[in-house]
Design a protein around this motif. Structure first.
Motif, PDB file in Angstrom:
ATOM      1  N   ILE A 218       0.867  -1.182   0.000  1.00 19.73           N
ATOM      2  CA  ILE A 218       0.000   0.000   0.000  1.00 19.73           C
ATOM      3  C   ILE A 218       0.899   1.227   0.000  1.00 19.73           C
ATOM      4  CG2 ILE A 218      -1.812   1.284   1.172  1.00 19.73           C
ATOM      5  CD1 ILE A 218      -1.368  -2.264   2.208  1.00 19.73           C
ATOM      6  N   ARG A 219       0.737   2.061  -0.996  1.00 17.53           N
ATOM      7  CA  ARG A 219       1.550   3.280  -1.081  1.00 17.53           C
ATOM      8  C   ARG A 219       0.685   4.459  -1.507  1.00 17.53           C
ATOM      9  NH1 ARG A 219       6.125   3.403  -4.130  1.00 17.53           N
ATOM     10  NH2 ARG A 219       6.580   1.182  -3.785  1.00 17.53           N
ATOM     11  N   TYR A 220       1.170   5.662  -1.286  1.00 14.87           N
ATOM     12  CA  TYR A 220       0.443   6.842  -1.738  1.00 14.87           C
ATOM     13  C   TYR A 220       1.421   7.941  -2.115  1.00 14.87           C
ATOM     14  CZ  TYR A 220       1.115   8.455   3.113  1.00 14.87           C
ATOM     15  OH  TYR A 220       1.649   8.811   4.326  1.00 14.87           O
ATOM     16  N   GLU A 221       0.960   8.808  -3.030  1.00 14.12           N
ATOM     17  CA  GLU A 221       1.796   9.888  -3.554  1.00 14.12           C
ATOM     18  C   GLU A 221       0.913  10.898  -4.267  1.00 14.12           C
ATOM     19  OE1 GLU A 221       4.348   8.113  -6.474  1.00 14.12           O
ATOM     20  OE2 GLU A 221       2.689   7.051  -7.417  1.00 14.12           O
ATOM     21  N   LYS A 237      -7.025  21.567  -7.662  1.00 13.22           N
ATOM     22  CA  LYS A 237      -6.398  20.891  -6.524  1.00 13.22           C
ATOM     23  C   LYS A 237      -5.605  19.678  -7.014  1.00 13.22           C
ATOM     24  CE  LYS A 237      -9.613  22.085  -2.805  1.00 13.22           C
ATOM     25  NZ  LYS A 237     -10.511  21.522  -1.749  1.00 13.22           N
ATOM     26  N   LYS A 238      -4.552  19.378  -6.267  1.00 11.67           N
ATOM     27  CA  LYS A 238      -3.774  18.193  -6.579  1.00 11.67           C
ATOM     28  C   LYS A 238      -4.571  16.938  -6.216  1.00 11.67           C
ATOM     29  CE  LYS A 238       0.635  20.487  -5.644  1.00 11.67           C
ATOM     30  NZ  LYS A 238       1.846  20.497  -4.793  1.00 11.67           N
ATOM     31  N   MET A 239      -4.200  15.830  -6.836  1.00  9.24           N
ATOM     32  CA  MET A 239      -4.851  14.558  -6.541  1.00  9.24           C
ATOM     33  C   MET A 239      -3.865  13.632  -5.831  1.00  9.24           C
ATOM     34  SD  MET A 239      -8.009  14.705  -7.672  1.00  9.24           S
ATOM     35  CE  MET A 239      -8.707  13.140  -8.154  1.00  9.24           C
ATOM     36  N   LEU A 240      -4.350  13.042  -4.742  1.00 10.35           N
ATOM     37  CA  LEU A 240      -3.558  12.079  -3.996  1.00 10.35           C
ATOM     38  C   LEU A 240      -3.896  10.680  -4.501  1.00 10.35           C
ATOM     39  CD1 LEU A 240      -1.601  11.590  -1.641  1.00 10.35           C
ATOM     40  CD2 LEU A 240      -3.566  11.590  -0.103  1.00 10.35           C
ATOM     41  N   LYS A 241      -2.870   9.936  -4.866  1.00 10.64           N
ATOM     42  CA  LYS A 241      -3.075   8.603  -5.439  1.00 10.64           C
ATOM     43  C   LYS A 241      -2.651   7.533  -4.445  1.00 10.64           C
ATOM     44  CE  LYS A 241      -1.462   5.628  -9.232  1.00 10.64           C
ATOM     45  NZ  LYS A 241      -0.547   5.559 -10.395  1.00 10.64           N
ATOM     46  N   PHE A 242      -3.599   6.674  -4.060  1.00  9.60           N
ATOM     47  CA  PHE A 242      -3.317   5.513  -3.229  1.00  9.60           C
ATOM     48  C   PHE A 242      -3.255   4.292  -4.138  1.00  9.60           C
ATOM     49  CE2 PHE A 242      -5.431   8.501  -0.452  1.00  9.60           C
ATOM     50  CZ  PHE A 242      -4.779   8.380   0.760  1.00  9.60           C
ATOM     51  N   SER A 243      -2.255   3.451  -3.936  1.00 13.97           N
ATOM     52  CA  SER A 243      -2.129   2.229  -4.738  1.00 13.97           C
ATOM     53  C   SER A 243      -2.121   1.013  -3.822  1.00 13.97           C
ATOM     54  CB  SER A 243      -0.841   2.254  -5.563  1.00 13.97           C
ATOM     55  OG  SER A 243      -0.846   3.339  -6.476  1.00 13.97           O
ATOM     56  N   ILE A 244      -2.943   0.039  -4.152  1.00  9.96           N
ATOM     57  CA  ILE A 244      -2.996  -1.225  -3.427  1.00  9.96           C
ATOM     58  C   ILE A 244      -2.565  -2.302  -4.413  1.00  9.96           C
ATOM     59  CG2 ILE A 244      -4.484  -2.865  -2.226  1.00  9.96           C
ATOM     60  CD1 ILE A 244      -6.242  -0.353  -1.525  1.00  9.96           C
ATOM     61  N   ILE A 245      -1.398  -2.886  -4.171  1.00  8.65           N
ATOM     62  CA  ILE A 245      -0.732  -3.736  -5.157  1.00  8.65           C
ATOM     63  C   ILE A 245      -0.569  -5.152  -4.616  1.00  8.65           C
ATOM     64  CG2 ILE A 245       1.323  -3.960  -6.610  1.00  8.65           C
ATOM     65  CD1 ILE A 245       1.853  -0.904  -5.749  1.00  8.65           C
ATOM     66  N   GLY A 287     -13.341  11.891  -6.446  1.00  7.15           N
ATOM     67  CA  GLY A 287     -12.160  11.160  -6.873  1.00  7.15           C
ATOM     68  C   GLY A 287     -12.519  10.114  -7.909  1.00  7.15           C
ATOM     69  N   LYS A 288     -11.630   9.192  -8.119  1.00  5.00           N
ATOM     70  CA  LYS A 288     -11.910   8.103  -9.050  1.00  5.00           C
ATOM     71  C   LYS A 288     -11.135   6.867  -8.611  1.00  5.00           C
ATOM     72  CE  LYS A 288      -8.350   8.866 -12.603  1.00  5.00           C
ATOM     73  NZ  LYS A 288      -8.104   8.915 -14.063  1.00  5.00           N
ATOM     74  N   ILE A 303      -6.657   4.600  -6.073  1.00  2.00           N
ATOM     75  CA  ILE A 303      -7.703   5.509  -5.606  1.00  2.00           C
ATOM     76  C   ILE A 303      -7.171   6.928  -5.672  1.00  2.00           C
ATOM     77  CG2 ILE A 303      -9.101   6.209  -3.610  1.00  2.00           C
ATOM     78  CD1 ILE A 303      -8.725   3.284  -2.592  1.00  2.00           C
ATOM     79  N   TYR A 304      -7.907   7.813  -6.318  1.00  2.00           N
ATOM     80  CA  TYR A 304      -7.511   9.220  -6.422  1.00  2.00           C
ATOM     81  C   TYR A 304      -8.461  10.081  -5.595  1.00  2.00           C
ATOM     82  CZ  TYR A 304      -4.761   7.701 -10.488  1.00  2.00           C
ATOM     83  OH  TYR A 304      -3.850   7.072 -11.320  1.00  2.00           O
ATOM     84  N   LEU A 305      -7.884  10.933  -4.737  1.00  2.00           N
ATOM     85  CA  LEU A 305      -8.677  11.846  -3.929  1.00  2.00           C
ATOM     86  C   LEU A 305      -8.065  13.246  -4.007  1.00  2.00           C
ATOM     87  CD1 LEU A 305      -9.194   9.696  -0.699  1.00  2.00           C
ATOM     88  CD2 LEU A 305     -10.907  10.189  -2.444  1.00  2.00           C
ATOM     89  N   PRO A 306      -8.894  14.279  -4.119  1.00  2.00           N
ATOM     90  CA  PRO A 306      -8.354  15.647  -4.148  1.00  2.00           C
ATOM     91  C   PRO A 306      -7.815  16.056  -2.790  1.00  2.00           C
ATOM     92  CG  PRO A 306     -10.750  15.689  -4.189  1.00  2.00           C
ATOM     93  CD  PRO A 306     -10.360  14.252  -4.287  1.00  2.00           C
TER      94      PRO A 306
END
Length: 307
Positions: A218-221, A237-245, A287-288, A303-306
């Motif tokens: 699990i990472r985010y950036e 606004k920037k988007m925060l991306k969470f990745s579940i791999i 988000g998306k 997962i993308y969140l503003p």
């Protein structure tokens, strides 16, 4: 070619660059750009991959009517009044009440039967009834979440949020290695903590249950390639991306377009609503959610969140 002046027409080259459009297509481009979509071709293909062919902007609901794979062209139609929310023509809370009442009565009768008869076969039958009644109740609760999705925003400290979730999975799935990549430069995000926990719990659980998974990361950036336009503040606004791999077997190509289809599941005990609810929650947060999967190598849900 048939005239589609009342619809949006978009044609791309192999690199995703727009080659041709019409006035309605230009209007659609503006709406999606304002919604934070930076790569339109990739976005439209991802919509097709959901199998629903429907997407929304802040102004309108659209359907992809036609896609020419050879010419990389799309015909997009506004659905407007033809797409009504289920809550507009059926009272979900009343339906929930009317179904739950007989289920409660059924469970009561089961208890009476079990208290009066000591029969192994009868117990097997009552256990099946009780199990299926519980499943119906769970489905009702899930539908309630979809039709009455209200968000209670608060500041969520990401480090604490993710560690609390991962700690539970470490205990349950003790043969899987969990890797949590923390970015100290990003402290918090605004959202409904309870609802977002539902999303992360669902996606991490899916990753753990993917065939032959031995590692979940699990990472985010901050994703610099996409932005969200805040209409109230009139800023991007920037988007925060969470990745579940996961490193499992990946998702079979034959079922990928069904992943976000309600009540469709490959799990014997699944409801087929986990990903549907997750997608709805994330979209309510502006988000998306998307995924990439390689058979034999694994799957990544993003997962993308503003922020």
């Amino acid at each position: 070619m048939q005239s589609y002046e009342d619809y949006g027409f978009l044609k791309f080259d192999e690199n995703g660059k727009i080659l041709a459009t019409n006035s309605y297509g230009e209007k659609l481009l503006t709406e999606l750009y304002m919604a934070g979509v930076s790569n339109l071709f990739e976005y439209l293909v991802s919509v097709l991959n959901t199998g629903k062919n429907i997407f929304k902007t802040n102004k309108e609901t659209y359907g992809i009517k036609f896609f020419n794979q050879e010419e990389l062209s799309f015909i997009i139609i506004p659905l407007g009044e033809f797409v009504a929310s289920i809550s507009e023509f059926i009272d979900i809370s009343s339906l929930h009440h009317e179904i739950k009442n007989p289920l409660t009565a059924i469970e009561g009768v089961i208890q009476v039967i079990e208290s009066k008869y000591d029969d192994d076969y009868l117990k097997k039958c009552t256990n099946i009834i009780r199990k299926e009644s519980s499943r119906i109740k769970y489905l009702l609760e899930s539908v309630n979440v979809l039709t009455d999705l209200k968000l209670n925003y608060s500041d969520i400290y990401i480090d604490d949020f993710l560690k609390n979730i991962v700690d539970k999975f470490v205990i349950i799935y003790n043969k899987i290695d969990f890797i949590l990549c923390i970015d100290d430069s990003i402290k918090k995000v605004s959202g409904d903590r309870e609802k977002l926990e539902m999303v992360f719990n669902n996606l991490i659980k899916n990753a753990c249950e993917a065939a032959n998974t031995s590692r979940v990361e699990i990472r985010y950036e901050i994703d610099s390639t996409i932005k969200f336009f805040d209409r109230e503040k009139n800023v991007f606004k920037k988007m925060l991306k969470f990745s579940i791999i996961d490193n499992g077997n990946g998702i079979d190509r034959g079922i990928r377009n069904k992943l976000f289809t309600p009540f469709w599941t490959t799990k014997s005990k699944g409801s087929g609503l986990g990903l549907v609810i997750s997608k709805e929650i994330i979209e309510k947060h502006f988000g998306k959610i998307e995924y990439k999967s390689v058979e034999g190598e694994g799957t990544t849900f993003s997962i993308y969140l503003p922020v």
